[in-house]
Design a protein around this motif. Structure first.
Motif, PDB file in Angstrom:
ATOM      1  N   SER A 185       3.627 -16.749  -1.038  1.00  0.00           N
ATOM      2  CA  SER A 185       2.416 -16.967  -1.847  1.00  0.00           C
ATOM      3  C   SER A 185       1.281 -16.049  -1.398  1.00  0.00           C
ATOM      4  N   MET A 186       1.141 -15.862  -0.099  1.00  0.00           N
ATOM      5  CA  MET A 186       0.089 -14.975   0.373  1.00  0.00           C
ATOM      6  C   MET A 186       0.352 -13.536  -0.026  1.00  0.00           C
ATOM      7  N   ARG A 187       1.607 -13.132  -0.027  1.00  0.00           N
ATOM      8  CA  ARG A 187       1.934 -11.752  -0.348  1.00  0.00           C
ATOM      9  C   ARG A 187       1.833 -11.472  -1.839  1.00  0.00           C
ATOM     10  N   LYS A 188       1.730 -12.515  -2.624  1.00  0.00           N
ATOM     11  CA  LYS A 188       1.524 -12.293  -4.059  1.00  0.00           C
ATOM     12  C   LYS A 188       0.097 -11.847  -4.359  1.00  0.00           C
ATOM     13  N   THR A 189      -0.829 -12.028  -3.423  1.00  0.00           N
ATOM     14  CA  THR A 189      -2.237 -11.649  -3.637  1.00  0.00           C
ATOM     15  C   THR A 189      -2.576 -10.342  -2.936  1.00  0.00           C
ATOM     16  N   PHE A 190      -1.568  -9.484  -2.724  1.00  0.00           N
ATOM     17  CA  PHE A 190      -1.851  -8.196  -2.088  1.00  0.00           C
ATOM     18  C   PHE A 190      -2.761  -7.367  -2.985  1.00  0.00           C
ATOM     19  N   PRO A 191      -3.785  -6.698  -2.431  1.00  0.00           N
ATOM     20  CA  PRO A 191      -4.737  -5.960  -3.267  1.00  0.00           C
ATOM     21  C   PRO A 191      -4.066  -4.858  -4.073  1.00  0.00           C
ATOM     22  N   SER A 192      -4.611  -4.622  -5.243  1.00  0.00           N
ATOM     23  CA  SER A 192      -4.126  -3.552  -6.103  1.00  0.00           C
ATOM     24  C   SER A 192      -4.655  -2.204  -5.631  1.00  0.00           C
ATOM     25  N   LEU A 193      -4.160  -1.129  -6.229  1.00  0.00           N
ATOM     26  CA  LEU A 193      -4.600   0.195  -5.851  1.00  0.00           C
ATOM     27  C   LEU A 193      -6.102   0.404  -6.072  1.00  0.00           C
ATOM     28  N   PRO A 194      -6.681  -0.011  -7.206  1.00  0.00           N
ATOM     29  CA  PRO A 194      -8.154   0.142  -7.361  1.00  0.00           C
ATOM     30  C   PRO A 194      -8.942  -0.597  -6.283  1.00  0.00           C
ATOM     31  N   ARG A 195      -8.449  -1.760  -5.860  1.00  0.00           N
ATOM     32  CA  ARG A 195      -9.153  -2.482  -4.807  1.00  0.00           C
ATOM     33  C   ARG A 195      -8.975  -1.804  -3.460  1.00  0.00           C
ATOM     34  N   LEU A 196      -7.816  -1.199  -3.238  1.00  0.00           N
ATOM     35  CA  LEU A 196      -7.596  -0.524  -1.958  1.00  0.00           C
ATOM     36  C   LEU A 196      -8.435   0.738  -1.823  1.00  0.00           C
ATOM     37  N   VAL A 197      -8.862   1.310  -2.955  1.00  0.00           N
ATOM     38  CA  VAL A 197      -9.757   2.481  -2.885  1.00  0.00           C
ATOM     39  C   VAL A 197     -11.210   2.081  -3.057  1.00  0.00           C
ATOM     40  N   GLY A 198     -11.465   0.762  -3.148  1.00  0.00           N
ATOM     41  CA  GLY A 198     -12.851   0.272  -3.130  1.00  0.00           C
ATOM     42  C   GLY A 198     -13.561   0.242  -4.448  1.00  0.00           C
ATOM     43  N   TYR A 199     -12.867   0.337  -5.585  1.00  0.00           N
ATOM     44  CA  TYR A 199     -13.549   0.347  -6.868  1.00  0.00           C
ATOM     45  C   TYR A 199     -13.953  -1.050  -7.322  1.00  0.00           C
ATOM     46  N   THR A 200     -13.227  -2.077  -6.927  1.00  0.00           N
ATOM     47  CA  THR A 200     -13.530  -3.438  -7.359  1.00  0.00           C
ATOM     48  C   THR A 200     -13.652  -4.348  -6.157  1.00  0.00           C
TER      49      THR A 200
END
Length: 487
Positions: free
Chosen positions: A472-487
């Motif tokens: 369940s925790m691994r289902k909320t892994f950040p997306s690419l836009p979040r990993l580059v700080g856009y959201t």
């Protein structure tokens, strides 16, 4: 016959002209020879004031005295010989005429001197007025030129400040993106570490060093490497922002000084001789508060602008490096995350049935707790309802104790009131006992609820390790836009 001690009578002549008083003039014709007057009237050389004369008789007014050729009037006065010395003349008529001519000459001389001084003073005032006006115009012109210089450098400072503000905002945005990206890595790192920690709770044969554990260990190393690089660039961005803000502060301080100087010089440029607020400041021209010269003044602003431009160039370069870093780290972490998720696809716990049974018992216990709580509220309400009847009965008994003398009788109402009070008190006691039983039952149910919940948490721990804590925790892994700080 005249009285002894009386003076000679004086004769006063009234002129026959239409004017009673002679004309006052400074012409030579207005002066007469005093010798002729003395010759015509010998008694006129003795001058006496009116205070030494006293009328001795009054002539009756008759038709003959009112005739037009009546010229002389005689008046008799009494003279006191003791005051004769006060009637002597102090100056001669020549002295009097000479004094007048001297006054005329001095008056004419003083008038000519005053007229000459007036003409010279007027000419001097006009010359100085023109000089003052020209000097004031030149000063106003110089202040106007100074204002133009201030406006020029102020526009340059404003333009550079706008550029620096834009650059600071851009670097701040990249820095915030880097901070958000760094914060986003904390979640995946914590998830990977918790997965490793919870997988250590496996027992018996399941406690193996499998591919899932290998991939989780590699994921932790990749995330920490990305975090270290992000922190280094974040420190550089913080230092660069401090440098940018320092340059901006110098520019704004210089601009503020320019604005104040422009406001003051503009006020001075518009000051006129009729303006309000002008005053004397003695000795201000002998005090010099200057701290710079025109060359050093312009060089100071130029140096600030050059420093700001240099900082902006360094800031722009750092922003490009951060953009490349964000893109690289996000790809590395996302690829490793997918590799770990492949190993977790078949991890389902075998304790689901026991957990469901415990949940059913817990729901029934919660329902019973709810009913017991309603019963307790009903008992409390019943106790509150018995308070008013008990108060009425006790108040009646208390009031009846005030009956006087023989009226204080233990009659049938008295017995009924005593019975009523005892019945209500007995009812209250029984309701309180039942309330205590209900509260004890509620406590027992609460303990049962806690026991069931604890047993349910123990039973759910197996599911929580793999399904809840890992998958369940691994289902909320950040997306690419979040990993580059856009959201």
């Amino acid at each position: 016959m005249e009285l002894l001690g009386s003076t000679r009578t004086a004769t006063y002549a009234r002129p026959k002209t239409s004017h009673f008083l002679p004309a006052i003039s400074t012409m030579a014709s207005s002066y007469r020879n005093p010798q002729q007057v003395l010759a015509m009237n010998p008694s006129a050389n003795i001058w006496r004031t009116n205070s030494y004369y006293k009328s001795s008789s009054v002539l009756p007014l008759t038709s003959s005295t009112q005739h037009s050729n009546f010229d002389l009037v005689r008046a008799k006065t009494i003279f006191y010989p003791s005051n004769r010395t006060t009637l002597t003349t102090r100056y001669t008529p020549d002295d009097w005429y000479k004094s007048n001519h001297i006054n005329y000459r001095e008056s004419e001389s003083s008038r000519k001197s005053a007229e000459r001084l007036r003409r010279d003073t007027i000419r001097l005032m006009q010359d100085k007025e023109q000089l003052t006006r020209r000097t004031q115009e030149n000063t106003s012109k110089n202040i106007g030129e100074r204002l133009n210089d201030i406006v020029f450098w102020r526009s340059e400072l404003s333009h550079e400040i706008d550029n620096m503000v834009t650059e600071i905002a851009a670097l701040n945005e990249v820095k915030r993106r880097l901070e958000r990206a760094l914060a986003e890595t904390e979640g995946p790192l914590q998830v990977a570490q918790e997965c490793l920690y919870h997988r250590e709770k496996r027992m018996s044969i399941d406690l193996v060093h499998d591919d899932v554990e290998k991939d989780l260990t590699k994921e932790v190393e990749v995330i920490r490497s990305c975090q270290e690089r992000m922190r280094r660039h974040l420190e550089r961005a913080t230092a660069q922002l401090a440098s940018n803000r320092g340059a901006q502060h110098e520019l704004e301080k210089d601009l503020g000084d320019k604005v104040s100087a422009q406001r003051i010089d503009d006020k001075c440029h518009h000051l006129r001789n009729t303006s309000d607020g002008i005053g004397f400041y003695r000795g201000i021209d002998r005090i010099d508060y200057s701290v710079s010269l025109p060359d050093s003044w312009s060089k100071f602003t130029d140096d600030n602008i050059l420093r700001s431009q240099s900082e902006r160039a360094a800031s722009n370069k750092l922003r490009d490096e951060i953009e490349i870093l964000l893109s690289t780290t996000s790809n590395e972490m996302w690829n490793q995350f997918n590799s770990v998720n492949v190993a977790f696809t078949n991890r389902i716990s075998e304790t689901a049935d026991t957990k469901n049974n415990l949940q059913a018992h817990l729901a029934k216990t919660l329902q019973e707790i709810f009913q017991t709580e309603l019963l307790i509220e009903s008992l409390k309400k019943a106790l509150r309802d018995k308070e008013s009847p008990l108060k009425v009965a006790q108040t009646r008994l208390e009031e009846r104790t005030r009956r006087p003398n023989i009226e204080l009788c233990r009659d049938n109402p008295h017995h009924r009131l005593v019975v009523e009070v005892r019945e209500i008190e007995d009812t209250i006691q029984k309701l309180q006992e039942r309330l205590m039983e209900a509260e004890n039952t509620l406590q027992t149910l609460a303990k049962t609820k806690v026991t069931l919940e604890h047993d349910l948490s123990i039973k759910a721990n197996s599911l929580f390790l793999d399904q809840e804590k890992c998958m369940s925790m691994r289902k909320t892994f950040p997306s690419l836009p979040r990993l580059v700080g856009y959201t």
